[in-house]
Design a protein around this motif. Sequence first.
Motif, PDB file in Angstrom:
ATOM      1  N   LYS A  40       0.726  -1.129  -0.004  1.00 31.82           N
ATOM      2  CA  LYS A  40      -0.008   0.056  -0.017  1.00 31.82           C
ATOM      3  C   LYS A  40       0.838   1.365  -0.157  1.00 31.82           C
ATOM      4  N   SER A  41       2.025   1.292   0.542  1.00 23.37           N
ATOM      5  CA  SER A  41       2.957   2.597   0.465  1.00 23.37           C
ATOM      6  C   SER A  41       3.750   2.577  -0.683  1.00 23.37           C
ATOM      7  N   ASN A  42       3.729   1.899  -1.497  1.00 27.38           N
ATOM      8  CA  ASN A  42       4.576   1.988  -2.659  1.00 27.38           C
ATOM      9  C   ASN A  42       3.908   2.045  -4.014  1.00 27.38           C
ATOM     10  N   SER A  43       4.100   3.279  -4.506  1.00 26.76           N
ATOM     11  CA  SER A  43       3.500   3.995  -5.797  1.00 26.76           C
ATOM     12  C   SER A  43       3.876   3.254  -6.888  1.00 26.76           C
ATOM     13  N   HIS A  44       5.122   2.392  -7.048  1.00 21.50           N
ATOM     14  CA  HIS A  44       5.508   1.917  -8.262  1.00 21.50           C
ATOM     15  C   HIS A  44       4.847   0.732  -8.751  1.00 21.50           C
ATOM     16  N   ILE A  45       3.691   0.109  -7.773  1.00 20.34           N
ATOM     17  CA  ILE A  45       3.206  -1.034  -8.244  1.00 20.34           C
ATOM     18  C   ILE A  45       1.627  -0.929  -8.222  1.00 20.34           C
ATOM     19  N   ASN A  46       1.118  -1.627  -9.318  1.00 21.75           N
ATOM     20  CA  ASN A  46      -0.226  -1.536  -9.638  1.00 21.75           C
ATOM     21  C   ASN A  46      -0.839  -2.990  -9.536  1.00 21.75           C
ATOM     22  N   ILE A  47      -1.724  -3.194  -8.714  1.00 20.69           N
ATOM     23  CA  ILE A  47      -2.447  -4.255  -8.290  1.00 20.69           C
ATOM     24  C   ILE A  47      -3.790  -4.296  -8.898  1.00 20.69           C
ATOM     25  N   ILE A  48      -4.363  -5.463  -9.562  1.00 20.78           N
ATOM     26  CA  ILE A  48      -5.596  -5.378 -10.365  1.00 20.78           C
ATOM     27  C   ILE A  48      -6.234  -6.522 -10.104  1.00 20.78           C
ATOM     28  N   LEU A  49      -7.666  -6.537  -9.727  1.00 26.21           N
ATOM     29  CA  LEU A  49      -8.313  -7.690  -9.368  1.00 26.21           C
ATOM     30  C   LEU A  49      -9.174  -7.885 -10.837  1.00 26.21           C
ATOM     31  N   GLY A  50      -8.776  -9.120 -11.443  1.00 27.84           N
ATOM     32  CA  GLY A  50      -9.739  -9.108 -12.776  1.00 27.84           C
ATOM     33  C   GLY A  50      -9.191 -10.258 -13.405  1.00 27.84           C
ATOM     34  N   ASP A  51      -9.634 -10.833 -14.693  1.00 25.43           N
ATOM     35  CA  ASP A  51      -9.615 -11.859 -15.397  1.00 25.43           C
ATOM     36  C   ASP A  51      -8.395 -11.388 -16.530  1.00 25.43           C
ATOM     37  N   PHE A  52      -7.385 -12.108 -16.610  1.00 29.08           N
ATOM     38  CA  PHE A  52      -6.359 -11.713 -17.500  1.00 29.08           C
ATOM     39  C   PHE A  52      -6.898 -11.584 -18.952  1.00 29.08           C
ATOM     40  N   PHE A  53      -7.809 -12.358 -19.349  1.00 28.39           N
ATOM     41  CA  PHE A  53      -8.279 -12.358 -20.703  1.00 28.39           C
ATOM     42  C   PHE A  53      -9.159 -11.356 -20.958  1.00 28.39           C
ATOM     43  N   GLU A  54      -9.507 -10.499 -19.942  1.00 25.37           N
ATOM     44  CA  GLU A  54     -10.445  -9.322 -20.115  1.00 25.37           C
ATOM     45  C   GLU A  54      -9.539  -8.021 -19.800  1.00 25.37           C
ATOM     46  N   HIS A  55      -8.241  -8.181 -19.572  1.00 31.35           N
ATOM     47  CA  HIS A  55      -7.708  -7.105 -19.121  1.00 31.35           C
ATOM     48  C   HIS A  55      -6.963  -6.331 -20.684  1.00 31.35           C
ATOM     49  N   ASP A  56      -6.944  -4.983 -20.353  1.00 31.88           N
ATOM     50  CA  ASP A  56      -6.353  -4.031 -21.509  1.00 31.88           C
ATOM     51  C   ASP A  56      -5.025  -3.343 -20.979  1.00 31.88           C
ATOM     52  N   GLY A  57      -4.107  -3.185 -21.810  1.00 29.35           N
ATOM     53  CA  GLY A  57      -3.030  -2.609 -21.565  1.00 29.35           C
ATOM     54  C   GLY A  57      -1.880  -2.806 -22.459  1.00 29.35           C
ATOM     55  N   GLU A  58      -0.759  -2.014 -22.249  1.00 30.65           N
ATOM     56  CA  GLU A  58       0.401  -2.345 -23.136  1.00 30.65           C
ATOM     57  C   GLU A  58       1.747  -2.310 -22.385  1.00 30.65           C
ATOM     58  N   TYR A  59       2.356  -3.389 -22.411  1.00 33.82           N
ATOM     59  CA  TYR A  59       3.551  -3.819 -21.837  1.00 33.82           C
ATOM     60  C   TYR A  59       4.731  -4.004 -22.485  1.00 33.82           C
ATOM     61  N   ASP A  60       5.880  -4.075 -21.906  1.00 40.03           N
ATOM     62  CA  ASP A  60       7.122  -4.356 -22.461  1.00 40.03           C
ATOM     63  C   ASP A  60       7.557  -5.818 -22.232  1.00 40.03           C
ATOM     64  N   LEU A  61       7.280  -6.111 -20.890  1.00 42.25           N
ATOM     65  CA  LEU A  61       7.478  -7.346 -20.642  1.00 42.25           C
ATOM     66  C   LEU A  61       6.727  -8.079 -19.557  1.00 42.25           C
ATOM     67  N   ILE A  62       6.073  -9.105 -19.963  1.00 44.00           N
ATOM     68  CA  ILE A  62       5.215 -10.165 -19.084  1.00 44.00           C
ATOM     69  C   ILE A  62       6.150 -11.238 -18.593  1.00 44.00           C
ATOM     70  N   LEU A  63       5.935 -11.449 -17.283  1.00 53.15           N
ATOM     71  CA  LEU A  63       6.681 -12.598 -16.592  1.00 53.15           C
ATOM     72  C   LEU A  63       5.722 -13.460 -16.567  1.00 53.15           C
ATOM     73  N   GLU A  64       6.285 -14.855 -16.971  1.00 53.45           N
ATOM     74  CA  GLU A  64       5.355 -16.088 -16.708  1.00 53.45           C
ATOM     75  C   GLU A  64       5.980 -16.922 -15.531  1.00 53.45           C
ATOM     76  N   GLN A  65       5.084 -17.093 -14.463  1.00 53.86           N
ATOM     77  CA  GLN A  65       5.360 -17.947 -13.117  1.00 53.86           C
ATOM     78  C   GLN A  65       4.423 -18.552 -12.704  1.00 53.86           C
ATOM     79  N   THR A  66       4.235 -19.736 -13.287  1.00 52.25           N
ATOM     80  CA  THR A  66       2.911 -20.772 -12.739  1.00 52.25           C
ATOM     81  C   THR A  66       1.617 -20.087 -13.166  1.00 52.25           C
TER      82      THR A  66
END
Length: 202
Positions: A91-117
């Motif tokens: 909660k005290s870190n402004s460099h992270i965005n936490i989203i409750l949602g379904d990945f398949f319905e998510h919209d955004g533009e990213y440079d890197l996606i990390l795949e872990q499980t």
Amino acid sequence: MENSLNNAPKDLGQNFWNDQYIAQSTGWDLGQVSPPLKAYIDQITDKNIKILIPGCGNSYEAEYLLEQGFNNVNLIDIAPELVQRLKTKFKSNSHINIILGDFFEHDGEYDLILEQTFFCALDPILRKNYVEKMANLLNNGGKIAGLLFSRIFEIAGPPFGGTREEYQELFKEKFDFKVFDACYNSFEKRSGSELFVVLVKK
């Protein structure tokens, strides 16, 4: 959205995953940043890239990214219990965005996606959708980096495994294979059962 995670077989929807966190039944959790991903993160020089971790779980990788000075870290998970915990933790870190949602319905533009499980937690019927969505979320030249199980599990998943040949066929239309090798530095309990991949959006 058709074929989203909520429309996967009933026991793999939001309630299933939320119940795992409530019951602390998280056998996939390493309790630390995955060693191969830690090594990959350590060689990234641009701390301003926009990063997404889907199906983020307890997010040790995110914590490590923040410790290393990355300033645009984004997490998405379908489990409300988990997301609330993460929002409290960070909660005290402004460099992270936490989203409750379904990945398949998510919209955004990213440079890197990390795949872990995340990939291995999805019913295999969703794998083509996963590849399509990953390509849609990445900027031109964006990357997926992470781990895929290179084994078939005897017990029905999750986790769901697969083979090197299957993954090559799955990703080849949308991605170039920069790294696609047996993982040499897996977490001990997963040694010999993982591929480390870096896939570059075509």
